[in-house]
Design a protein around this motif. Structure first.
Motif, short mmCIF file in Angstrom:
data_model
loop_
_atom_site.label_atom_id
_atom_site.label_comp_id
_atom_site.label_asym_id
_atom_site.label_seq_id
_atom_site.Cartn_x
_atom_site.Cartn_y
_atom_site.Cartn_z
N ASP A 250 0.82 -1.22 0.00
CA ASP A 250 0.00 0.00 0.00
C ASP A 250 0.85 1.26 0.00
OD1 ASP A 250 -2.41 -1.36 -0.09
OD2 ASP A 250 -2.62 -1.41 2.09
N ASP A 251 2.00 1.21 0.66
CA ASP A 251 2.90 2.36 0.72
C ASP A 251 3.99 2.29 -0.33
OD1 ASP A 251 1.49 3.30 2.96
OD2 ASP A 251 2.72 2.09 4.31
N ASP A 252 4.06 1.14 -1.03
CA ASP A 252 5.08 0.91 -2.04
C ASP A 252 6.48 1.08 -1.45
OD1 ASP A 252 5.69 0.02 -4.56
OD2 ASP A 252 5.65 2.01 -5.48
N GLU A 253 6.69 0.49 -0.25
CA GLU A 253 7.96 0.62 0.44
C GLU A 253 8.55 -0.76 0.73
OE1 GLU A 253 7.46 4.75 2.94
OE2 GLU A 253 7.26 2.87 4.01
N PHE A 254 9.87 -0.85 0.56
CA PHE A 254 10.62 -2.05 0.89
C PHE A 254 11.55 -1.75 2.05
CE2 PHE A 254 10.11 -4.73 -2.96
CZ PHE A 254 10.21 -5.98 -2.36
N PHE A 255 11.76 -2.73 2.92
CA PHE A 255 12.76 -2.65 3.98
C PHE A 255 13.59 -3.91 3.89
CE2 PHE A 255 9.30 0.00 5.40
CZ PHE A 255 9.97 1.14 5.83
N PHE A 256 14.91 -3.77 3.99
CA PHE A 256 15.82 -4.88 3.82
C PHE A 256 16.70 -5.03 5.05
CE2 PHE A 256 14.94 -2.92 -0.28
CZ PHE A 256 14.39 -4.00 -0.95
N LYS A 257 17.05 -6.30 5.36
CA LYS A 257 17.90 -6.56 6.52
C LYS A 257 18.90 -7.65 6.19
CE LYS A 257 14.69 -5.49 10.26
NZ LYS A 257 14.04 -6.01 11.46
N LYS A 258 20.03 -7.57 6.80
CA LYS A 258 21.10 -8.56 6.81
C LYS A 258 21.74 -8.77 5.44
CE LYS A 258 22.54 -12.81 8.88
NZ LYS A 258 22.19 -14.05 9.49
N ASP A 259 23.02 -8.50 5.38
CA ASP A 259 23.83 -8.70 4.17
C ASP A 259 23.23 -8.00 2.96
OD1 ASP A 259 25.54 -10.27 5.71
OD2 ASP A 259 24.53 -12.14 5.14
N VAL A 260 22.88 -6.74 3.13
CA VAL A 260 22.25 -5.97 2.05
C VAL A 260 23.33 -5.51 1.07
CG1 VAL A 260 20.86 -3.94 1.47
CG2 VAL A 260 20.40 -5.23 3.58
N GLU A 261 23.08 -5.71 -0.21
CA GLU A 261 24.02 -5.33 -1.27
C GLU A 261 23.23 -4.63 -2.37
OE1 GLU A 261 25.93 -7.91 -4.79
OE2 GLU A 261 26.48 -8.59 -2.79
N ILE A 262 23.59 -3.39 -2.67
CA ILE A 262 22.94 -2.63 -3.74
C ILE A 262 23.93 -2.47 -4.88
CG2 ILE A 262 21.86 -0.45 -4.40
CD1 ILE A 262 21.17 -0.07 -1.41
N ILE A 263 23.48 -2.78 -6.08
CA ILE A 263 24.34 -2.65 -7.27
C ILE A 263 23.63 -1.77 -8.28
CG2 ILE A 263 25.47 -3.86 -9.16
CD1 ILE A 263 25.58 -6.32 -7.32
N ASN A 264 24.34 -0.75 -8.72
CA ASN A 264 23.88 0.21 -9.71
C ASN A 264 25.02 0.34 -10.71
OD1 ASN A 264 23.99 3.17 -10.68
ND2 ASN A 264 21.89 2.96 -9.95
#
Length: 185
Positions: free
Chosen positions: A164-178
């Motif tokens: 409903d809020d279009d939101e993600f939350f992530f935990k543990k060993d988070v890796e972002i690749i751009n």
């Protein structure tokens, strides 16, 4: 006078029972399939649905190849080519795919396993285990996931998606690749 008090108590009791029934009542799960049967082995309460199986519960629609459905207890286990279509409060739609699914109509809660994909707009989530609470429009994974959104990809062990809020939350060993950077947390 005693008769009047007795009638009032009966009337109040009937109102109370009606209100309780309204609070705990739920809409039934509608279903359809090409083949439907029961077996002695599973018992008369379990319906076996095969080929082009469709379930509808409130504003959600679920498709699969086959399912075992307990109509009285309002739950089913679905197998093969799982697809769930769930509108959100913002006139948007969440699509959920997988290999197996357990759904409780009483709880409005589903567990999807194996080759799970959740899609909403341009966001796509891949994981092997996803639980989805249809009351809260909340999906979460707990066994690693990959999220794609445009050029960005994100991996984590746990993730929560509030549709409903279009939101993600992530935990543990988070890796972002751009294409321009990598970030680890």
């Amino acid at each position: 006078m005693i008769e009047s008090i007795s009638m009032k108590k009966t009337y109040l009791l009937l109102i109370f029972i009606f209100l309780l029934n309204s609070l705990f009542s739920q809409k039934k799960i509608d279903f359809d399939s090409k083949y439907l049967f029961t077996t002695e082995e599973l018992g008369p309460d379990i319906k076996v649905l095969i080929d082009s199986v469709v379930f509808k519960h409130e504003n959600s629609i679920m498709f699969c190849d086959s399912a075992l459905f307990n109509y009285g207890e309002s739950y089913f286990d679905a197998y093969g080519n799982i697809q769930v279509i769930k509108p959100t409060e913002e006139n948007d739609t969440v699509f959920l795919y997988g290999d197996t699914l357990h759904y409780s109509g009483k709880l409005k809660y589903t567990k999807v396993r194996n080759r799970v994909v959740l899609e909403k707009d341009s966001l796509i989530l891949f994981t092997d285990s996803l639980d989805y609470d249809l009351n809260q429009n909340l999906g979460y994974y707990f066994d690693r996931g990959l999220t794609l959104n445009g050029e960005d990809s994100l991996r984590s062990v746990y993730g929560y998606y509030y549709a409903d809020d279009d939101e993600f939350f992530f935990k543990k060993d988070v890796e972002i690749i751009n294409p321009n950077f990598k970030m680890y947390s």
